[in-house]
Write a protein that holds these residues in place. Structure first.
Motif, short mmCIF file in Angstrom:
data_model
loop_
_atom_site.label_atom_id
_atom_site.label_comp_id
_atom_site.label_asym_id
_atom_site.label_seq_id
_atom_site.Cartn_x
_atom_site.Cartn_y
_atom_site.Cartn_z
N UNK A 110 0.79 -1.11 -0.01
CA UNK A 110 -0.18 0.03 0.04
C UNK A 110 0.83 1.25 0.01
N UNK A 111 2.03 1.21 0.65
CA UNK A 111 2.66 2.28 0.80
C UNK A 111 3.43 2.84 -0.54
N UNK A 112 3.62 2.16 -1.66
CA UNK A 112 4.07 2.41 -2.50
C UNK A 112 2.92 3.36 -3.53
N UNK A 113 1.81 3.17 -3.03
CA UNK A 113 0.71 4.02 -3.89
C UNK A 113 -0.01 5.06 -3.27
N UNK A 114 0.73 5.42 -2.04
CA UNK A 114 0.16 6.58 -1.11
C UNK A 114 0.03 7.92 -2.07
N UNK A 115 1.25 8.32 -2.95
CA UNK A 115 0.83 9.43 -3.58
C UNK A 115 -0.32 9.38 -4.55
N UNK A 116 -0.26 8.38 -5.30
CA UNK A 116 -1.49 8.29 -6.32
C UNK A 116 -2.88 8.08 -5.78
N UNK A 117 -2.85 7.53 -4.61
CA UNK A 117 -4.25 7.63 -3.80
C UNK A 117 -4.59 9.00 -3.53
N UNK A 141 -20.02 3.17 -9.63
CA UNK A 141 -20.37 4.13 -8.64
C UNK A 141 -20.76 3.42 -7.35
N UNK A 142 -20.16 3.94 -6.34
CA UNK A 142 -20.22 3.10 -4.94
C UNK A 142 -21.23 4.02 -4.16
N UNK A 143 -21.95 3.29 -3.65
CA UNK A 143 -22.97 3.60 -2.60
C UNK A 143 -22.54 3.08 -1.15
N UNK A 144 -21.88 3.97 -0.37
CA UNK A 144 -21.69 3.04 0.81
C UNK A 144 -21.81 4.02 2.40
N UNK A 145 -22.03 3.15 3.11
CA UNK A 145 -22.14 4.18 4.69
C UNK A 145 -20.63 4.46 5.25
N UNK A 146 -20.94 5.42 6.11
CA UNK A 146 -19.67 6.32 6.61
C UNK A 146 -18.65 5.40 7.29
N UNK A 147 -19.10 4.35 7.62
CA UNK A 147 -18.14 3.49 8.47
C UNK A 147 -17.06 2.70 7.56
N UNK A 148 -17.30 2.65 6.29
CA UNK A 148 -16.62 2.02 5.45
C UNK A 148 -15.72 2.88 4.44
N UNK A 149 -15.79 4.12 4.64
CA UNK A 149 -15.12 5.00 3.75
C UNK A 149 -13.54 4.48 3.58
N UNK A 150 -12.76 4.03 4.37
CA UNK A 150 -11.42 3.78 4.43
C UNK A 150 -11.27 2.48 3.39
N UNK A 151 -12.19 1.48 3.66
CA UNK A 151 -12.11 0.57 2.94
C UNK A 151 -12.30 0.82 1.12
N UNK A 152 -13.23 1.71 0.82
CA UNK A 152 -13.52 1.97 -0.42
C UNK A 152 -12.66 2.88 -1.11
N UNK A 153 -12.08 3.82 -0.22
CA UNK A 153 -11.47 5.08 -0.70
C UNK A 153 -9.70 4.89 -0.65
N UNK A 154 -9.57 3.95 0.04
CA UNK A 154 -7.90 3.93 0.22
C UNK A 154 -7.46 2.36 -0.36
N UNK A 155 -8.21 1.35 0.41
CA UNK A 155 -7.75 -0.11 -0.05
C UNK A 155 -8.04 -0.31 -1.55
N UNK A 156 -9.37 -0.13 -1.81
CA UNK A 156 -10.03 -0.41 -2.97
C UNK A 156 -9.22 0.24 -4.27
N UNK A 157 -9.18 1.49 -4.06
CA UNK A 157 -8.69 2.23 -5.30
C UNK A 157 -7.01 1.77 -5.40
N UNK A 158 -6.33 1.19 -4.22
CA UNK A 158 -5.22 0.74 -4.30
C UNK A 158 -4.88 -0.49 -5.20
N UNK A 159 -5.80 -1.61 -4.82
CA UNK A 159 -5.79 -2.64 -5.62
C UNK A 159 -6.03 -2.43 -6.97
N UNK A 160 -6.81 -1.62 -7.38
CA UNK A 160 -7.16 -1.11 -8.84
C UNK A 160 -5.83 -0.69 -9.34
N UNK A 161 -5.44 0.35 -8.72
CA UNK A 161 -4.14 0.81 -9.17
C UNK A 161 -3.06 -0.17 -9.43
N UNK A 162 -2.83 -1.02 -8.60
CA UNK A 162 -2.00 -2.11 -8.86
C UNK A 162 -2.22 -3.07 -9.88
#
Length: 558
Positions: free
Chosen positions: A201-208, A290-311
């Motif tokens: 994940x650290x390698x993708x920080x700037x792009x995220x 287009x994602x519809x999410x609850x506020x408690x899972x922002x981290x998973x959809x806005x940090x982890x998920x885009x990182x997997x897609x970028x990779x």
């Protein structure tokens, strides 16, 4: 008593020129073709929050189809489903002494039943226990491994079983019993130390961060700003553990080539969006979601998920709708308090359209909303039964509309014979654009409020004009009788037009009610699209017959 009418004069040529479809102001690119709810964890039966998320996504999906009707089932996707792996599922099934597969089947079927009962228009219902999904997860894993984004390492830290995630030090506190607690969720943490597979994940920080700052459209804006602030508080993105040892977890998808490890449940769950598209057998045609999410899972959809897609070198989401939670009588819902709202009971008591209406009318995405049974009754009685239903009853009554007709009247005639309605006409003519903007931002509550304001305004005209007095003809006064009939015809036309337009604009919210109104008014399907939510925009040139069958839009609740 003499009544003096005052109104603001609006030139009719302006009214006509303002009758534009949303395409004049918005590009079709702003309406995604792929809407996705998070898939719901089957550690327990569905609650009202699950229903709200799905109805919210369903309203967005229906709204898109309404604005651009060519986006039918073959060209739009609305996916939902169930997330069925992980430690919580394993423990839930064990506590009930039920086979894991049987347990998942039972709970998943309840979610599917709920979404069917709520009249949602989902095109895909996915389960993470599906064989095809398992293949997609393992395929993506291999891609990331081949690209050097996954490595094996000793991993340690405080872990939340409830949240299925390791918690960073800056989000950990200690309670009065000396136990480590997650600041975000309040759940108890346990220390784990084991060998796992880790994602770089650290390698993708700037792009995220660049994606969040410059490319992501996130609604409402307050969550976008919070996300930007949060990522700046994290000095360095820590590489992410994406597997778990089978010594403590037996329920999941195996890591390819290593039968001692299972794939992290959030990696597994997030990949469902790719599975829905048919990936990797074919490149996604409709992508990104287009994602519809609850506020408690922002981290998973806005940090982890885009990182997997970028990779994986796949396009990132362009739009995410985030919503807040529901409280019950101003308190957080919990099983221990016994205040968890059963969505099946709500549908049975209030109907599918009724509970949909309340959730989308009273749900404010930017802040927590309050659920109260009396509030539901009050809202539905006042707005669906009284305001909407009463207006339909008035203009289709045998007394005021004995011919049971949908009259045609020009705007010039309305200006001449019903001058007190011009402010209302002006409001109606801008209503579809106002609703379009509100719906596009995910603020259904604002659009619904505007529609109800329109209907109340028409009801106000009835009270002001008192057309029931026109039924009694004045002897020896043909001029007055003729004028009254023209005023009545104008009022009926304007009332029926406001009902027709409101039914179009509320179609994403209450699809069954809208359909019944179209049938009552004898409006053909081709004129039920968003672009016809304007006065006299249905190409009607003559009086039309309406159905003589009595329609109750919503039965009043007692």
């Amino acid at each position: 008593m003499k009544i003096i009418f005052t109104c603001r004069f609006v030139p009719l040529n302006w009214l006509r020129s303002s009758s534009q479809s949303p395409r004049r102001y918005f590009s079709s690119k702003e309406l995604p073709k792929f809407y996705a709810t998070p898939i719901f964890y089957v550690n327990s039966v569905p609650h009202i929050g699950h229903l709200y998320t799905t109805v919210y996504a369903d309203a967005l999906h229906r709204f898109t189809r309404l604005c651009f009707p060519n986006n039918d089932v073959t060209t739009t996707i609305f996916s939902t489903g169930t997330d069925e792996h992980g430690l919580k599922i394993q423990k839930s099934a064990q506590s009930k002494n039920i086979n894991l597969n049987e347990y998942c089947d039972q709970i998943s079927s309840k979610f599917r039943q709920l979404f069917n009962d709520a009249e949602t228009s989902y095109t895909h219902f996915i389960r993470t226990t599906d064989d095809q999904h398992k293949k997609v997860v393992q395929n993506l894993w291999k891609i990331l491994m081949d690209k050097g984004f996954i490595y094996k390492s000793k991993y340690c830290g405080y872990y939340s079983v409830n949240d299925e995630t390791f918690v960073p030090d800056n989000l950990i506190t200690t309670n009065s019993n000396g136990e480590k607690i997650s600041i975000e969720s309040g759940h108890k943490l346990e220390w784990y130390e084991e060998e796992n597979y880790v994602f770089r994940l650290s390698q993708l920080q700037e792009r995220i961060i660049d994606w969040i700052d410059n490319h992501l459209i996130m609604k409402p804006e307050n969550y976008h700003q919070s996300l930007k602030a949060d990522i700046r508080n994290i000095k360095n993105f820590k590489d992410l553990s994406i597997s778990r040892s089978k010594t403590r977890l037996q329920w999941g998808i195996e890591v390819p080539g290593d039968d001692t490890q299972l794939i992290y449940v959030w990696f597994d769950a997030l990949v469902n969006y790719l599975t829905v598209t048919g990936y990797p057998n074919k490149q996604p045609v409709i992508w990104p979601p287009c994602h519809v999410i609850g506020k408690d899972i922002i981290k998973f959809h806005c940090i982890y998920w885009p990182a997997f897609l970028l990779a994986a070198e796949l396009p990132l989401p362009e739009r995410i709708y985030c919503h807040s939670h529901w409280l019950y009588d101003r308190q957080k819902m919990s099983k221990s308090l016994g205040n968890v709202v059963d969505p099946f009971e709500c549908i049975e008591q209030f109907t599918a359209d009724g509970i949909r209406y309340f959730l989308l009318k009273e749900g404010t995405p930017h802040s927590d909303s309050n659920f109260n049974l009396d509030a539901v009754k009050t809202c539905l009685n006042a707005e669906l039964a009284d305001t909407f239903g009463n207006l339909l009853n008035r203009c289709t009554s045998e007394k005021l509309n004995p011919k049971q007709s949908y009259p045609f009247v020009s705007l010039d005639e309305i200006q001449e014979y019903l001058p007190e309605s011009l402010d209302t006409i002006n409001f109606i003519e801008t209503l579809s654009n106002e609703c379009f903007e509100s719906y596009l931002d995910g603020n259904f509550h604002i659009g619904i409020t505007n529609v109800m304001q329109c209907l109340r305004s028409i009801n106000g005209l009835f009270n002001l004009i008192q057309p029931w007095k026109f039924v009694q003809k004045h002897p020896h006064n043909d001029n007055d009788n003729d004028l009254n009939q023209k005023r009545l015809k104008c009022l009926l036309f304007l009332s029926l037009e406001s009902i027709r337009i409101s039914a179009i604009l509320l179609n994403p919210i209450v699809p069954n009610i809208s359909k019944s109104i179209f049938e009552k008014l004898n409006i053909s399907q081709e004129f039920c699209q968003w672009k016809f939510a304007k006065i006299n925009n249905s190409k009607q040139q003559n009086d039309n017959r309406i159905s003589s069958k009595k329609l109750i839009i919503f039965s009043k609740l007692t």
